[in-house]
Enzyme design. Structure first.
Site, PDB file in Angstrom:
ATOM      1  N   TYR A 159      14.433  30.701   8.184  1.00  0.00           N
ATOM      2  CA  TYR A 159      13.307  31.525   8.650  1.00  0.00           C
ATOM      3  C   TYR A 159      13.304  31.685  10.166  1.00  0.00           C
ATOM      4  O   TYR A 159      13.519  30.721  10.900  1.00  0.00           O
ATOM      5  CB  TYR A 159      11.984  30.875   8.251  1.00  0.00           C
ATOM      6  CG  TYR A 159      11.722  30.853   6.764  1.00  0.00           C
ATOM      7  CD1 TYR A 159      11.740  32.021   6.006  1.00  0.00           C
ATOM      8  CD2 TYR A 159      11.431  29.653   6.119  1.00  0.00           C
ATOM      9  CE1 TYR A 159      11.478  31.994   4.636  1.00  0.00           C
ATOM     10  CE2 TYR A 159      11.166  29.612   4.756  1.00  0.00           C
ATOM     11  CZ  TYR A 159      11.191  30.787   4.024  1.00  0.00           C
ATOM     12  OH  TYR A 159      10.933  30.746   2.690  1.00  0.00           O
ATOM     13  N   LYS A 181       0.843  -1.206   0.000  1.00  0.00           N
ATOM     14  CA  LYS A 181       0.000   0.000   0.000  1.00  0.00           C
ATOM     15  C   LYS A 181       0.875   1.253   0.000  1.00  0.00           C
ATOM     16  O   LYS A 181       2.078   1.186   0.313  1.00  0.00           O
ATOM     17  CB  LYS A 181      -0.891  -0.022   1.247  1.00  0.00           C
ATOM     18  CG  LYS A 181      -0.116   0.016   2.558  1.00  0.00           C
ATOM     19  CD  LYS A 181      -1.028  -0.243   3.759  1.00  0.00           C
ATOM     20  CE  LYS A 181      -0.240  -0.219   5.058  1.00  0.00           C
ATOM     21  NZ  LYS A 181      -1.084  -0.614   6.198  1.00  0.00           N
TER      22      LYS A 181
HETATM   23  C1  PLP Z   1      -0.471  -1.733   6.820  1.00  0.00           C
HETATM   24  C2  PLP Z   1      -1.115  -3.011   7.150  1.00  0.00           C
HETATM   25  C3  PLP Z   1      -0.345  -4.156   7.396  1.00  0.00           C
HETATM   26  C4  PLP Z   1       1.154  -4.130   7.480  1.00  0.00           C
HETATM   27  O1  PLP Z   1       1.510  -3.729   8.779  1.00  0.00           O
HETATM   28  P1  PLP Z   1       3.053  -3.639   9.212  1.00  0.00           P
HETATM   29  O2  PLP Z   1       3.011  -3.371  10.656  1.00  0.00           O
HETATM   30  O3  PLP Z   1       3.599  -2.511   8.407  1.00  0.00           O
HETATM   31  O4  PLP Z   1       3.638  -4.938   8.864  1.00  0.00           O
HETATM   32  C5  PLP Z   1      -1.012  -5.356   7.596  1.00  0.00           C
HETATM   33  N1  PLP Z   1      -2.359  -5.415   7.579  1.00  0.00           N
HETATM   34  C6  PLP Z   1      -3.122  -4.325   7.375  1.00  0.00           C
HETATM   35  C7  PLP Z   1      -4.594  -4.453   7.397  1.00  0.00           C
HETATM   36  C8  PLP Z   1      -2.536  -3.090   7.174  1.00  0.00           C
HETATM   37  O5  PLP Z   1      -3.301  -2.015   6.983  1.00  0.00           O
END
Ligand code: PLP
Length: 394
Positions: free
Chosen positions: A263, A35
């Site tokens: 800044y 993702k």
């Molecule tokens: C992002 C996500 C993961 C991965 O989690 P990590 O802690 O990054 O391994 C797994 N399952 C779902 C539903 C997620 O949204």
């Protein structure tokens, strides 16, 4: 390097981390969570690498993310878990993307999509076991399972999975984890009672995949560990950070003591020194909280970011190092050449590594250097998609 800033992704590290996770998963399948553009690393490149090194599934958040993998020719099973039942997701069915379902409203939306497309929807029923985000809470679960069984009998859906997500797998002693495991047991029992057979059962994220075998079930979903960030504080599983972010120093100047920087003049030099202008700012993912705390690696030395982080640039105090325009400043990398790691930056910015990695902006060019062994040059032809694991496998 023609872009001013570059995130170079070591696909060998992704391959290595995938193998570590696949080993830890034992007999369970490994879902590579890609993702948010593969946590900023490039979803398709990461997906291809993971699929050739032990992953059999891909996990994404949105339908667009899933479709972009399909458009790139990735044919492995994909699960997407965030969508609105008020949007038509027919394309999930036509593209062969599995869909998470945590409510009867969502189930109805999918059965309508099945009617429209003439295709079955492949669903993973999601139970809320304590995170209070997606998924059906215990008092809605049996109803959801019964409705899904009915839709399955009608040929509109196939229930391919039953799943949930953990709130705190980093801390195995946490009583909340035991509560979630008990709630998940009950959810699985409910699915059996509804006659849903033995779909793929999955619960674990990276931390759970690496240290909690009792959460593995049929499949584990790994995100952050795939990218080489150790997910359990104080424990090391031999993961290798995959991303190095660097920028070309565009200007250096020798300044006297008493020179205000950036800044608000929040920093004033306390001695004669050299300032280097690094063309990355908060629009590129350098956290504003890093101003005055963060460091970047220059010539193998961690040099402080001085003054406020601006939208497009930071100023680094390189002291008396012989730094010249055109030299590299490394925001973070594996930490093997004096540069900070993404975990250092997460600490300076009081956030987690996930936020730093996914915050690296679009202006930062992604690059995939080919390692000496050549194994990083994973092309489309190298992809050998796995068959969809049979329900109940493992
Ligand atoms: C992002 C996500 C993961 C991965 O989690 P990590 O802690 O990054 O391994 C797994 N399952 C779902 C539903 C997620 O949204």
């Amino acid at each position: 390097m023609t872009a001013l800033a570059e995130a170079s992704v070591d696909l060998d590290a992704i391959a290595h981390n995938t193998a570590v996770l696949a080993r830890a998963a034992g007999g369970a399948h490994l879902m590579a969570v890609v993702k948010a553009n593969g946590f900023g690393h490039g979803a398709t490149r990461v997906a291809r690498t993971a699929l050739t090194h032990g992953a059999t599934w891909l996990g994404v958040t949105t339908l667009d993310e899933a479709l972009s993998l399909r458009a790139d020719g990735v044919t492995a099973p994909i699960l997407m878990w965030l969508w609105s039942p008020t949007h038509a997701v027919d394309r999930a069915l036509t593209a062969g993307v599995d869909v998470s379902v945590g409510s009867t409203t969502a189930l109805t939306a999918l059965t309508q999509a099945a009617h429209r497309t003439g295709l079955r929807a492949f669903v993973h029923l999601k139970a809320d076991t304590g995170l209070s985000r997606g998924g059906a809470p215990p008092d809605r679960w049996r109803h959801l399972c019964a409705a899904a069984a009915q839709a399955q009998a009608a040929g509109l859906v196939t229930v391919r999975g039953v799943w949930s997500h953990l709130a705190d797998a980093e801390h195995p002693a946490d009583p909340g984890l035991r509560r979630q495991l008990r709630a998940f047991d009950e959810a699985r029992a409910g699915a059996r009672v509804a006659g849903l057979g033995a779909p793929l059962t999955h619960l674990a994220n990276s931390a759970a995949a690496l240290q909690l075998p009792e959460t593995h079930f049929d499949l584990v979903r790994a995100g952050i560990a795939l990218y080489g960030v150790e997910p359990v504080p104080g424990r090391h599983f031999g993961l290798r950070p995959a991303m190095t972010v660097r920028a070309t120093i565009v200007l250096t100047k020798r300044v006297p003591a008493g020179t205000p920087v950036s800044y608000g003049a929040e920093h004033v030099t306390d001695r004669e020194t050299t300032l280097a202008l690094v063309p990355m700012g908060f629009a590129d993912g350098v956290p504003r909280l890093g101003g005055g705390h963060g460091r970047v690696g220059v010539h193998g030395v961690g040099c402080p970011v001085v003054g406020r982080v601006a939208m497009d640039q930071i100023v680094v105090d390189v002291g008396d190092l012989p730094v010249r325009e055109g030299d590299s400043a490394v925001l973070f990398g594996p930490g093997t050449h004096g540069e900070p790691t993404v975990v250092h930056w997460a600490g300076w910015a009081r956030t987690n590594a996930h936020e730093i990695l996914t915050g690296i902006g679009a202006r930062v060019r992604r690059a995939y250097p080919v390692a000496a062994g050549g194994s990083s040059s994973v092309g489309q032809d190298d992809l050998h998609p796995q068959a969809v694991p049979a329900a109940g496998a493992g």
